[in-house]
Design a protein around this motif. Structure first.
Motif, short mmCIF file in Angstrom:
data_model
loop_
_atom_site.label_atom_id
_atom_site.label_comp_id
_atom_site.label_asym_id
_atom_site.label_seq_id
_atom_site.Cartn_x
_atom_site.Cartn_y
_atom_site.Cartn_z
N ILE A 40 7.61 7.32 -12.39
CA ILE A 40 7.47 7.39 -10.97
C ILE A 40 8.73 6.46 -10.08
O ILE A 40 9.09 6.78 -9.23
CB ILE A 40 6.01 6.72 -10.44
N ASP A 41 8.69 5.21 -10.94
CA ASP A 41 9.81 4.27 -10.33
C ASP A 41 10.33 3.46 -11.64
O ASP A 41 9.56 2.88 -12.32
CB ASP A 41 8.99 3.35 -9.38
N TYR B 289 7.26 2.14 -13.78
CA TYR B 289 6.07 2.68 -13.38
C TYR B 289 5.91 4.13 -13.80
O TYR B 289 6.73 4.94 -13.25
CB TYR B 289 5.74 2.51 -11.97
N PHE C 29 0.91 -1.25 0.04
CA PHE C 29 -0.07 -0.04 -0.05
C PHE C 29 1.00 1.04 -0.02
O PHE C 29 1.79 1.37 0.70
CB PHE C 29 -0.78 -0.13 1.23
N GLY C 30 0.69 2.22 -0.88
CA GLY C 30 1.52 3.32 -0.85
C GLY C 30 1.63 3.80 -2.33
O GLY C 30 1.06 3.31 -3.24
N ALA C 31 2.51 4.86 -2.45
CA ALA C 31 2.80 5.36 -3.87
C ALA C 31 3.31 4.53 -4.82
O ALA C 31 3.06 4.72 -5.83
CB ALA C 31 3.68 6.66 -3.63
N ASN C 32 4.11 3.39 -4.05
CA ASN C 32 5.07 2.78 -5.31
C ASN C 32 4.11 1.31 -5.43
O ASN C 32 4.23 0.95 -4.33
CB ASN C 32 6.36 2.39 -4.72
N SER C 33 3.38 1.32 -6.45
CA SER C 33 2.30 0.31 -6.47
C SER C 33 2.60 -0.81 -7.68
O SER C 33 1.91 -1.44 -8.16
CB SER C 33 1.20 0.87 -6.87
N GLY D 174 -3.09 4.75 -8.07
CA GLY D 174 -1.80 4.07 -7.68
C GLY D 174 -2.11 3.13 -6.60
O GLY D 174 -3.21 2.98 -6.05
N GLY D 175 -1.24 3.16 -5.80
CA GLY D 175 -1.26 2.30 -4.59
C GLY D 175 -1.70 2.71 -3.21
O GLY D 175 -1.71 2.01 -2.21
N ALA D 176 -2.09 3.95 -3.44
CA ALA D 176 -2.49 4.36 -1.89
C ALA D 176 -4.24 4.72 -1.98
O ALA D 176 -4.65 5.62 -1.05
CB ALA D 176 -1.97 6.02 -2.00
N GLY D 177 -4.77 3.73 -2.37
CA GLY D 177 -6.27 3.76 -2.48
C GLY D 177 -6.97 3.69 -3.49
O GLY D 177 -6.34 4.03 -4.46
N GLN E 231 -4.38 -3.81 -11.37
CA GLN E 231 -3.69 -3.78 -12.56
C GLN E 231 -4.20 -4.64 -13.61
O GLN E 231 -4.03 -5.90 -13.60
CB GLN E 231 -2.34 -3.93 -12.56
N TYR F 45 2.29 0.44 -16.21
CA TYR F 45 3.49 -0.44 -15.51
C TYR F 45 4.04 -1.17 -16.73
O TYR F 45 3.12 -1.70 -17.39
CB TYR F 45 2.91 -1.36 -14.35
#
Lengths: 115, 117
Positions: free
Chosen positions: B55-56, B48, A97-101, B98-101, B106, B33
């Motif tokens: 982002i990554d 990503y 959970f968080g910004a890096n998904s 994204g991964g924050a909710g 994917q 991704y």
């Protein structure tokens, strides 16, 4: 870093029977998501089921259900009433959970359904 | 709603050539991704992106590989001076959040199978 382990490389099941695919993971995170994806011979990655770690109730999608044991870091997939179309590779995946998904995948298990 | 589109589905390149792989996310998805799958292996994260931002890129080799997701048009994964070891299936996935909710699931495209001769 997270790791996902699928220790069974192959499994076989008779049509109409039930099979369970195992997955364990290692993480120091407390909040995360877990997924099972299916990859049939067409190579398309298809979402089977998703589980949020904060939810105690196990996810269910028709014939597919999971047994999520957070303390044991275990996330197994149960397929009931197996069908020939379930023949595929199955991948377990972790997302924190968080910004890096990004998803972290296991190596997969090949499931064959016998007629 | 069309799914994630990738093209080409199959790409053959000779060593030293460039490979360009394209990915159009699902409508309404702004997170893209890229993953690589070697034979008999699971998928490995590469990069990503959100619109105009990386982002990554922690999973992407430092040399020869680059990715972009411009304001208009598909996301592009570019491999310069390909080598035999680049032969693999490259998958693109998109998500609405994204991964924050929100919906972080994917959804994958059909992949591009790259063969380097």
């Amino acid at each position: 870093a997270q790791t996902v382990t699928q220790s069974q490389p192959e499994m076989s099941v008779q049509e109409a029977e039930t099979v369970t695919l195992s997955c364990t993971y290692d993480t120091s995170e407390s909040n995360y998501y877990l997924f099972w994806y299916k990859q049939p011979p067409s190579r398309q990655m298809i979402l089977v089921i998703r589980q949020e770690a904060y939810k105690q109730q196990n996810a269910t999608e028709n014939r597919f259900s999971v047994n999520f044991q957070k303390a044991a870091k275990s996330f197994s997939l149960k397929i009931s009433d197996s069908q020939l179309g379930d023949t595929a590779m199955y991948f377990c995946a972790f997302m924190k959970f968080g910004a890096n998904s990004k998803l972290t995948f296991g190596k997969g298990i090949t499931l064959s359904v016998r007629p | 709603n069309a799914g994630v589109m990738q093209n080409p589905r199959h790409l053959v390149r000779r060593r030293g050539q460039e490979a360009r792989l394209r990915c159009s996310p699902m409508k309404g998805h702004s997170h893209v991704y890229w993953y690589r799958q070697l034979p008999e292996e699971g998928l490995k994260f590469m990069v990503y992106l959100q619109k105009e931002n990386i982002i990554d890129e922690s999973g992407m080799p430092k040399e020869r590989f680059s990715a972009e997701f411009p304001k208009e048009g598909p996301s592009i994964l570019r491999i310069q001076q390909v080598v035999r070891g680049d032969s693999a299936a490259y998958f693109c996935a998109s998500s609405p959040a994204g991964g924050a909710g929100g919906d972080v699931t994917q959804y994958f495209g059909p992949g591009t199978r790259l063969t380097v001769l």
